[in-house]
Design an enzyme around this catalytic site. Sequence first.
Site, PDB file in Angstrom:
ATOM      1  N   ASN A  89       3.637   1.711   6.581  1.00 53.51           N
ATOM      2  CA  ASN A  89       3.808   0.319   5.674  1.00 53.51           C
ATOM      3  C   ASN A  89       2.556  -0.363   5.274  1.00 53.51           C
ATOM      4  O   ASN A  89       2.808  -0.917   4.158  1.00 53.51           O
ATOM      5  CB  ASN A  89       4.766  -0.634   6.602  1.00 53.51           C
ATOM      6  CG  ASN A  89       4.651  -2.026   6.206  1.00 53.51           C
ATOM      7  OD1 ASN A  89       5.665  -2.204   5.067  1.00 53.51           O
ATOM      8  ND2 ASN A  89       3.690  -2.858   6.539  1.00 53.51           N
ATOM      9  N   TYR A 165      -1.947   0.465  -8.196  1.00 48.02           N
ATOM     10  CA  TYR A 165      -0.671   0.203  -7.307  1.00 48.02           C
ATOM     11  C   TYR A 165       0.232   1.243  -7.430  1.00 48.02           C
ATOM     12  O   TYR A 165       0.838   2.154  -6.781  1.00 48.02           O
ATOM     13  CB  TYR A 165      -0.276  -1.034  -7.173  1.00 48.02           C
ATOM     14  CG  TYR A 165       0.818  -1.386  -6.288  1.00 48.02           C
ATOM     15  CD1 TYR A 165       0.541  -1.663  -4.916  1.00 48.02           C
ATOM     16  CD2 TYR A 165       2.101  -1.336  -6.774  1.00 48.02           C
ATOM     17  CE1 TYR A 165       1.385  -1.766  -4.022  1.00 48.02           C
ATOM     18  CE2 TYR A 165       3.145  -1.512  -5.868  1.00 48.02           C
ATOM     19  CZ  TYR A 165       2.880  -1.874  -4.527  1.00 48.02           C
ATOM     20  OH  TYR A 165       3.936  -2.070  -3.554  1.00 48.02           O
TER      21      TYR A 165
HETATM   22  N1  LIG Z   1       6.414  -7.101  -1.534  1.00 46.86           N
HETATM   23  C1  LIG Z   1       7.146  -6.331  -2.334  1.00 46.86           C
HETATM   24  O1  LIG Z   1       7.761  -7.037  -3.119  1.00 46.86           O
HETATM   25  C2  LIG Z   1       6.970  -4.636  -2.060  1.00 46.86           C
HETATM   26  C3  LIG Z   1       7.802  -4.152  -2.990  1.00 46.86           C
HETATM   27  C4  LIG Z   1       7.498  -2.637  -2.948  1.00 46.86           C
HETATM   28  C5  LIG Z   1       6.849  -2.067  -1.703  1.00 46.86           C
HETATM   29  N2  LIG Z   1       6.363  -2.788  -1.202  1.00 46.86           N
HETATM   30  C6  LIG Z   1       5.262  -2.316  -0.285  1.00 46.86           C
HETATM   31  O2  LIG Z   1       5.741  -2.759   1.392  1.00 46.86           O
HETATM   32  C7  LIG Z   1       4.698  -2.566   2.416  1.00 46.86           C
HETATM   33  C8  LIG Z   1       4.429  -3.815   2.874  1.00 46.86           C
HETATM   34  O3  LIG Z   1       3.932  -4.876   1.696  1.00 46.86           O
HETATM   35  P1  LIG Z   1       4.104  -6.423   1.994  1.00 46.86           P
HETATM   36  O4  LIG Z   1       4.702  -6.959   0.744  1.00 46.86           O
HETATM   37  O5  LIG Z   1       4.780  -6.826   3.285  1.00 46.86           O
HETATM   38  O6  LIG Z   1       2.624  -6.831   2.064  1.00 46.86           O
HETATM   39  P2  LIG Z   1       1.708  -7.849   2.950  1.00 46.86           P
HETATM   40  O7  LIG Z   1       2.613  -9.115   3.524  1.00 46.86           O
HETATM   41  O8  LIG Z   1       0.490  -8.112   2.045  1.00 46.86           O
HETATM   42  O9  LIG Z   1       1.518  -7.167   4.037  1.00 46.86           O
HETATM   43  C9  LIG Z   1       0.572  -5.693   4.167  1.00 46.86           C
HETATM   44  C10 LIG Z   1       0.368  -5.547   5.471  1.00 46.86           C
HETATM   45  O10 LIG Z   1      -0.565  -4.227   5.311  1.00 46.86           O
HETATM   46  C11 LIG Z   1      -1.537  -4.485   6.306  1.00 46.86           C
HETATM   47  N3  LIG Z   1      -2.875  -3.745   5.793  1.00 46.86           N
HETATM   48  C12 LIG Z   1      -3.554  -3.769   4.480  1.00 46.86           C
HETATM   49  N4  LIG Z   1      -4.616  -2.905   4.788  1.00 46.86           N
HETATM   50  C13 LIG Z   1      -4.491  -2.298   5.743  1.00 46.86           C
HETATM   51  C14 LIG Z   1      -5.405  -1.458   6.555  1.00 46.86           C
HETATM   52  N5  LIG Z   1      -6.274  -0.925   5.944  1.00 46.86           N
HETATM   53  N6  LIG Z   1      -4.962  -1.183   7.735  1.00 46.86           N
HETATM   54  C15 LIG Z   1      -4.035  -1.560   8.390  1.00 46.86           C
HETATM   55  N7  LIG Z   1      -3.095  -2.320   8.009  1.00 46.86           N
HETATM   56  C16 LIG Z   1      -3.538  -2.802   6.572  1.00 46.86           C
HETATM   57  C17 LIG Z   1      -1.970  -5.984   6.036  1.00 46.86           C
HETATM   58  O11 LIG Z   1      -2.799  -6.292   7.238  1.00 46.86           O
HETATM   59  P3  LIG Z   1      -3.670  -7.806   7.088  1.00 46.86           P
HETATM   60  O12 LIG Z   1      -2.837  -9.062   7.373  1.00 46.86           O
HETATM   61  O13 LIG Z   1      -4.780  -7.508   8.081  1.00 46.86           O
HETATM   62  O14 LIG Z   1      -4.236  -7.887   5.662  1.00 46.86           O
HETATM   63  C18 LIG Z   1      -0.373  -6.386   6.407  1.00 46.86           C
HETATM   64  O15 LIG Z   1      -0.125  -6.398   7.721  1.00 46.86           O
HETATM   65  C19 LIG Z   1       3.371  -2.167   1.213  1.00 46.86           C
HETATM   66  O16 LIG Z   1       3.180  -0.669   1.632  1.00 46.86           O
HETATM   67  C20 LIG Z   1       3.569  -2.486  -0.105  1.00 46.86           C
HETATM   68  O17 LIG Z   1       3.216  -1.583  -1.136  1.00 46.86           O
HETATM   69  C21 LIG Z   1       6.105  -4.269  -1.060  1.00 46.86           C
END
Ligand SMILES: NC(=O)c1ccc[n+]([C@@H]2O[C@H](COP(=O)([O-])OP(=O)(O)OC[C@H]3O[C@@H](n4cnc5c(N)ncnc54)[C@H](OP(=O)(O)O)[C@@H]3O)[C@@H](O)[C@H]2O)c1
Length: 242
Positions: A89, A165
Amino acid sequence: MSKSSLIALVTGANKGIGFEIARQLGKQGITVLIGARDERRGMEAELRLAGEGVDARFVHLDVTDQQSVEDAAVAIRGQFGRLDILVNNAGILVDEKPPSDYDIRSMVAVYETNVFGVFRTTKAMVPLLLASEQGRIVNMSSSLGSLTLNSDPNFELASFLMIGYNSSKAAVNALTVFYANDLRESAIKVNAADPGYCATALNAFTGMRTPEEGARTAVRLATLPADGPTGGFFSDAGSLPW
Ligand SMILES: NC(=O)c1ccc[n+]([C@@H]2O[C@H](COP(=O)([O-])OP(=O)(O)OC[C@H]3O[C@@H](n4cnc5c(N)ncnc54)[C@H](OP(=O)(O)O)[C@@H]3O)[C@@H](O)[C@H]2O)c1
Protein backbone atom coordinates in the site's frame (compact mmCIF):
# COMPACT_ATOMS: atom_id res chain seq x y z
CA MET A 1 -8.01 -21.96 7.41
CA SER A 2 -10.27 -19.66 9.43
CA LYS A 3 -9.74 -15.92 9.13
CA SER A 4 -8.88 -15.65 12.81
CA SER A 5 -5.62 -17.48 12.18
CA LEU A 6 -4.53 -15.40 9.16
CA ILE A 7 -1.56 -13.00 9.24
CA ALA A 8 -1.60 -9.87 7.04
CA LEU A 9 1.13 -7.31 6.43
CA VAL A 10 0.06 -3.88 5.18
CA THR A 11 2.81 -1.45 4.17
CA GLY A 12 2.24 2.23 4.95
CA ALA A 13 -0.50 1.20 7.38
CA ASN A 14 -0.08 4.03 9.87
CA LYS A 15 -2.54 6.34 8.10
CA GLY A 16 -4.82 6.86 5.13
CA ILE A 17 -6.11 3.94 3.08
CA GLY A 18 -3.47 1.56 4.50
CA PHE A 19 -4.71 2.17 8.03
CA GLU A 20 -8.28 1.45 6.91
CA ILE A 21 -7.21 -1.72 5.12
CA ALA A 22 -5.54 -2.85 8.35
CA ARG A 23 -8.65 -1.94 10.33
CA GLN A 24 -11.05 -3.78 8.01
CA LEU A 25 -8.85 -6.89 7.85
CA GLY A 26 -8.41 -6.75 11.63
CA LYS A 27 -12.18 -6.49 12.18
CA GLN A 28 -12.47 -9.83 10.38
CA GLY A 29 -10.26 -11.36 13.07
CA ILE A 30 -7.09 -11.31 10.96
CA THR A 31 -3.83 -10.44 12.74
CA VAL A 32 -2.53 -7.28 11.05
CA LEU A 33 1.10 -6.28 10.93
CA ILE A 34 1.21 -2.50 10.70
CA GLY A 35 4.12 -1.78 8.37
CA ALA A 36 5.34 1.76 9.03
CA ARG A 37 8.61 3.57 8.43
CA ASP A 38 8.25 5.73 11.54
CA GLU A 39 8.15 3.95 14.88
CA ARG A 40 6.02 6.54 16.67
CA ARG A 41 3.40 6.68 13.90
CA GLY A 42 3.40 2.88 13.65
CA MET A 43 2.96 2.42 17.39
CA GLU A 44 0.15 4.99 17.48
CA ALA A 45 -1.68 3.11 14.73
CA GLU A 46 -1.18 -0.18 16.58
CA LEU A 47 -2.63 1.34 19.75
CA ARG A 48 -5.62 2.86 17.94
CA LEU A 49 -6.49 -0.46 16.35
CA ALA A 50 -5.85 -2.41 19.55
CA GLY A 51 -8.34 -0.03 21.21
CA GLU A 52 -10.92 -1.27 18.68
CA GLY A 53 -10.20 -4.90 19.53
CA VAL A 54 -7.93 -5.56 16.53
CA ASP A 55 -4.86 -7.77 16.91
CA ALA A 56 -2.51 -5.18 15.40
CA ARG A 57 1.26 -5.24 15.70
CA PHE A 58 3.67 -2.57 14.51
CA VAL A 59 6.46 -3.79 12.22
CA HIS A 60 9.17 -1.34 11.27
CA LEU A 61 9.29 -1.30 7.47
CA ASP A 62 10.58 1.36 5.10
CA VAL A 63 9.95 0.05 1.59
CA THR A 64 12.92 2.04 0.25
CA ASP A 65 15.33 0.44 2.73
CA GLN A 66 16.49 -3.06 1.78
CA GLN A 67 17.71 -3.87 5.29
CA SER A 68 14.46 -2.82 6.94
CA VAL A 69 12.42 -4.97 4.54
CA GLU A 70 14.70 -7.98 5.07
CA ASP A 71 14.60 -7.46 8.84
CA ALA A 72 10.79 -7.37 8.73
CA ALA A 73 10.72 -10.66 6.78
CA VAL A 74 13.05 -12.30 9.31
CA ALA A 75 10.90 -11.03 12.20
CA ILE A 76 7.68 -12.31 10.58
CA ARG A 77 9.26 -15.71 9.88
CA GLY A 78 10.52 -15.91 13.46
CA GLN A 79 7.14 -15.04 14.97
CA PHE A 80 4.66 -16.69 12.59
CA GLY A 81 6.63 -18.87 10.16
CA ARG A 82 4.53 -17.58 7.25
CA LEU A 83 2.52 -14.68 5.85
CA ASP A 84 -1.00 -15.06 4.39
CA ILE A 85 -1.66 -11.57 3.02
CA LEU A 86 0.65 -8.82 1.74
CA VAL A 87 -0.86 -5.46 0.84
CA ASN A 88 1.69 -3.26 -0.94
CA ASN A 89 0.00 0.00 0.00
CA ALA A 90 2.84 2.47 0.75
CA GLY A 91 2.95 5.10 -1.96
CA ILE A 92 3.93 8.72 -2.54
CA LEU A 93 3.43 11.67 -4.86
CA VAL A 94 6.44 13.97 -5.36
CA ASP A 95 6.01 17.47 -6.75
CA GLU A 96 3.86 16.15 -9.59
CA LYS A 97 3.90 17.99 -12.93
CA PRO A 98 3.32 17.19 -16.60
CA PRO A 99 6.24 15.39 -18.31
CA SER A 100 7.88 18.47 -19.83
CA ASP A 101 8.22 20.15 -16.42
CA TYR A 102 9.06 17.14 -14.27
CA ASP A 103 12.41 16.76 -12.54
CA ILE A 104 14.26 13.46 -12.90
CA ARG A 105 15.09 13.47 -9.15
CA SER A 106 11.37 13.53 -8.33
CA MET A 107 10.81 10.71 -10.81
CA VAL A 108 13.53 8.59 -9.17
CA ALA A 109 12.10 9.27 -5.69
CA VAL A 110 8.60 8.24 -6.75
CA TYR A 111 9.84 5.04 -8.37
CA GLU A 112 12.01 4.22 -5.34
CA THR A 113 8.86 3.96 -3.19
CA ASN A 114 6.01 3.14 -5.56
CA VAL A 115 7.77 0.65 -7.85
CA PHE A 116 11.05 -0.60 -6.38
CA GLY A 117 9.44 -0.58 -2.92
CA VAL A 118 6.70 -2.91 -4.15
CA PHE A 119 9.22 -5.20 -5.85
CA ARG A 120 11.59 -5.17 -2.85
CA THR A 121 8.82 -5.97 -0.36
CA THR A 122 7.17 -8.61 -2.57
CA LYS A 123 10.49 -10.34 -3.22
CA ALA A 124 11.25 -10.48 0.50
CA MET A 125 7.76 -11.72 1.44
CA VAL A 126 7.03 -14.29 -1.31
CA PRO A 127 8.92 -17.09 0.50
CA LEU A 128 6.68 -16.44 3.53
CA LEU A 129 3.53 -16.29 1.36
CA LEU A 130 4.51 -19.61 -0.23
CA ALA A 131 4.48 -21.08 3.28
CA SER A 132 0.79 -20.09 3.53
CA GLU A 133 -2.03 -22.28 2.28
CA GLN A 134 -3.67 -19.21 0.70
CA GLY A 135 -1.21 -16.41 -0.01
CA ARG A 136 -2.70 -13.16 -1.33
CA ILE A 137 -0.82 -10.13 -2.68
CA VAL A 138 -2.65 -6.86 -3.30
CA ASN A 139 -0.84 -4.00 -4.99
CA MET A 140 -2.36 -0.56 -4.50
CA SER A 141 -2.59 0.96 -7.95
CA SER A 142 -4.75 3.67 -9.48
CA SER A 143 -6.85 4.22 -12.56
CA LEU A 144 -4.26 6.95 -13.23
CA GLY A 145 -1.87 4.10 -14.04
CA SER A 146 -4.16 2.57 -16.66
CA LEU A 147 -2.60 3.05 -20.11
CA THR A 148 -5.89 2.09 -21.74
CA LEU A 149 -7.92 4.70 -19.84
CA ASN A 150 -5.26 7.39 -20.31
CA SER A 151 -5.19 6.72 -24.06
CA ASP A 152 -8.81 7.88 -24.22
CA PRO A 153 -8.94 11.71 -24.49
CA ASN A 154 -12.35 11.56 -22.81
CA PHE A 155 -11.01 9.78 -19.71
CA GLU A 156 -12.35 11.80 -16.76
CA LEU A 157 -8.87 12.01 -15.18
CA ALA A 158 -6.97 12.73 -18.44
CA SER A 159 -6.06 16.17 -17.13
CA PHE A 160 -4.13 14.63 -14.21
CA LEU A 161 -0.87 14.51 -16.19
CA MET A 162 1.30 13.39 -13.28
CA ILE A 163 4.06 11.58 -15.13
CA GLY A 164 5.94 10.29 -12.07
CA TYR A 165 2.97 8.98 -10.13
CA ASN A 166 0.89 7.77 -13.06
CA SER A 167 3.72 5.88 -14.76
CA SER A 168 4.76 4.41 -11.39
CA LYS A 169 1.26 2.93 -11.07
CA ALA A 170 1.47 1.59 -14.65
CA ALA A 171 4.68 -0.13 -13.50
CA VAL A 172 2.86 -1.47 -10.41
CA ASN A 173 0.29 -2.94 -12.80
CA ALA A 174 3.11 -4.59 -14.77
CA LEU A 175 4.58 -6.05 -11.56
CA THR A 176 1.11 -7.40 -10.75
CA VAL A 177 0.79 -9.23 -14.08
CA PHE A 178 4.30 -10.66 -14.04
CA TYR A 179 4.14 -11.80 -10.40
CA ALA A 180 0.73 -13.36 -11.02
CA ASN A 181 2.17 -15.28 -13.96
CA ASP A 182 5.25 -16.29 -11.98
CA LEU A 183 3.16 -17.60 -9.08
CA ARG A 184 0.28 -19.10 -11.06
CA GLU A 185 1.22 -22.66 -10.11
CA SER A 186 1.16 -21.75 -6.41
CA ALA A 187 -1.81 -20.89 -4.16
CA ILE A 188 -0.82 -17.21 -4.26
CA LYS A 189 -3.11 -14.73 -6.01
CA VAL A 190 -1.74 -11.37 -7.09
CA ASN A 191 -4.09 -8.51 -7.97
CA ALA A 192 -4.05 -4.72 -8.25
CA ALA A 193 -6.60 -2.46 -6.54
CA ASP A 194 -7.79 1.02 -7.45
CA PRO A 195 -9.24 2.67 -4.33
CA GLY A 196 -10.77 5.58 -6.22
CA TYR A 197 -10.09 9.23 -5.39
CA CYS A 198 -9.98 9.27 -1.57
CA ALA A 199 -9.36 12.13 0.85
CA THR A 200 -5.91 11.41 2.31
CA ALA A 201 -2.63 13.24 2.96
CA LEU A 202 -1.42 12.06 -0.48
CA ASN A 203 -3.72 14.54 -2.22
CA ALA A 204 -4.05 17.12 0.59
CA PHE A 205 -7.43 15.57 1.43
CA THR A 206 -9.05 16.66 -1.85
CA GLY A 207 -10.48 13.21 -2.71
CA MET A 208 -14.23 12.61 -2.82
CA ARG A 209 -14.23 9.17 -1.23
CA THR A 210 -13.36 8.23 2.32
CA PRO A 211 -10.33 6.04 3.13
CA GLU A 212 -12.85 3.49 4.45
CA GLU A 213 -14.45 3.29 1.01
CA GLY A 214 -11.03 3.22 -0.65
CA ALA A 215 -9.94 0.25 1.45
CA ARG A 216 -12.79 -2.05 0.41
CA THR A 217 -11.48 -3.39 -2.89
CA ALA A 218 -8.07 -4.16 -1.40
CA VAL A 219 -9.71 -5.96 1.52
CA ARG A 220 -11.86 -8.00 -0.85
CA LEU A 221 -8.81 -8.97 -2.93
CA ALA A 222 -6.82 -9.78 0.22
CA THR A 223 -9.48 -12.26 1.31
CA LEU A 224 -10.36 -13.84 -2.06
CA PRO A 225 -11.51 -17.45 -1.97
CA ALA A 226 -9.44 -20.18 -3.63
CA ASP A 227 -11.41 -19.85 -6.89
CA GLY A 228 -10.92 -16.07 -7.04
CA PRO A 229 -9.04 -14.27 -9.82
CA THR A 230 -5.30 -13.62 -10.11
CA GLY A 231 -3.50 -11.17 -12.36
CA GLY A 232 -6.41 -8.69 -12.41
CA PHE A 233 -6.98 -4.97 -11.81
CA PHE A 234 -10.13 -4.06 -9.87
CA SER A 235 -12.07 -1.17 -8.38
CA ASP A 236 -15.39 -1.21 -6.51
CA ALA A 237 -17.11 -1.17 -9.89
CA GLY A 238 -15.38 -4.33 -11.14
CA SER A 239 -12.54 -5.01 -13.56
CA LEU A 240 -10.36 -2.17 -14.89
CA PRO A 241 -8.34 -2.18 -18.12
CA TRP A 242 -4.51 -2.17 -17.79
N1 LIG B 1 -5.77 8.68 -2.00
C1 LIG B 1 -6.14 8.37 -3.24
O1 LIG B 1 -7.04 9.01 -3.83
C2 LIG B 1 -5.48 7.23 -3.96
C3 LIG B 1 -5.96 6.90 -5.24
C4 LIG B 1 -5.37 5.85 -5.91
C5 LIG B 1 -4.34 5.13 -5.31
N2 LIG B 1 -3.90 5.48 -4.07
C6 LIG B 1 -2.81 4.69 -3.50
O2 LIG B 1 -3.20 4.19 -2.23
C7 LIG B 1 -2.03 4.00 -1.42
C8 LIG B 1 -2.24 4.68 -0.08
O3 LIG B 1 -2.32 6.08 -0.31
P1 LIG B 1 -3.04 7.10 0.68
O4 LIG B 1 -3.91 7.93 -0.17
O5 LIG B 1 -3.59 6.40 1.85
O6 LIG B 1 -1.79 8.01 1.08
P2 LIG B 1 -1.26 8.54 2.50
O7 LIG B 1 -2.38 8.87 3.41
O8 LIG B 1 -0.26 9.59 2.15
O9 LIG B 1 -0.52 7.26 3.10
C9 LIG B 1 0.63 6.76 2.51
C10 LIG B 1 1.26 5.77 3.47
O10 LIG B 1 2.46 5.26 2.85
C11 LIG B 1 3.50 5.40 3.81
N3 LIG B 1 4.81 5.47 3.17
C12 LIG B 1 5.29 6.39 2.31
N4 LIG B 1 6.56 6.10 1.98
C13 LIG B 1 6.88 4.97 2.66
C14 LIG B 1 8.05 4.17 2.76
N5 LIG B 1 9.18 4.49 2.10
N6 LIG B 1 8.02 3.06 3.52
C15 LIG B 1 6.90 2.72 4.21
N7 LIG B 1 5.77 3.46 4.19
C16 LIG B 1 5.77 4.56 3.41
C17 LIG B 1 3.17 6.66 4.58
O11 LIG B 1 3.90 6.72 5.78
P3 LIG B 1 4.25 8.12 6.52
O12 LIG B 1 3.07 8.46 7.38
O13 LIG B 1 5.47 7.79 7.30
O14 LIG B 1 4.49 9.16 5.46
C18 LIG B 1 1.68 6.41 4.80
O15 LIG B 1 1.49 5.50 5.84
C19 LIG B 1 -0.86 4.56 -2.23
O16 LIG B 1 -0.19 3.52 -2.89
C20 LIG B 1 -1.54 5.47 -3.22
O17 LIG B 1 -0.78 5.66 -4.39
C21 LIG B 1 -4.44 6.50 -3.38
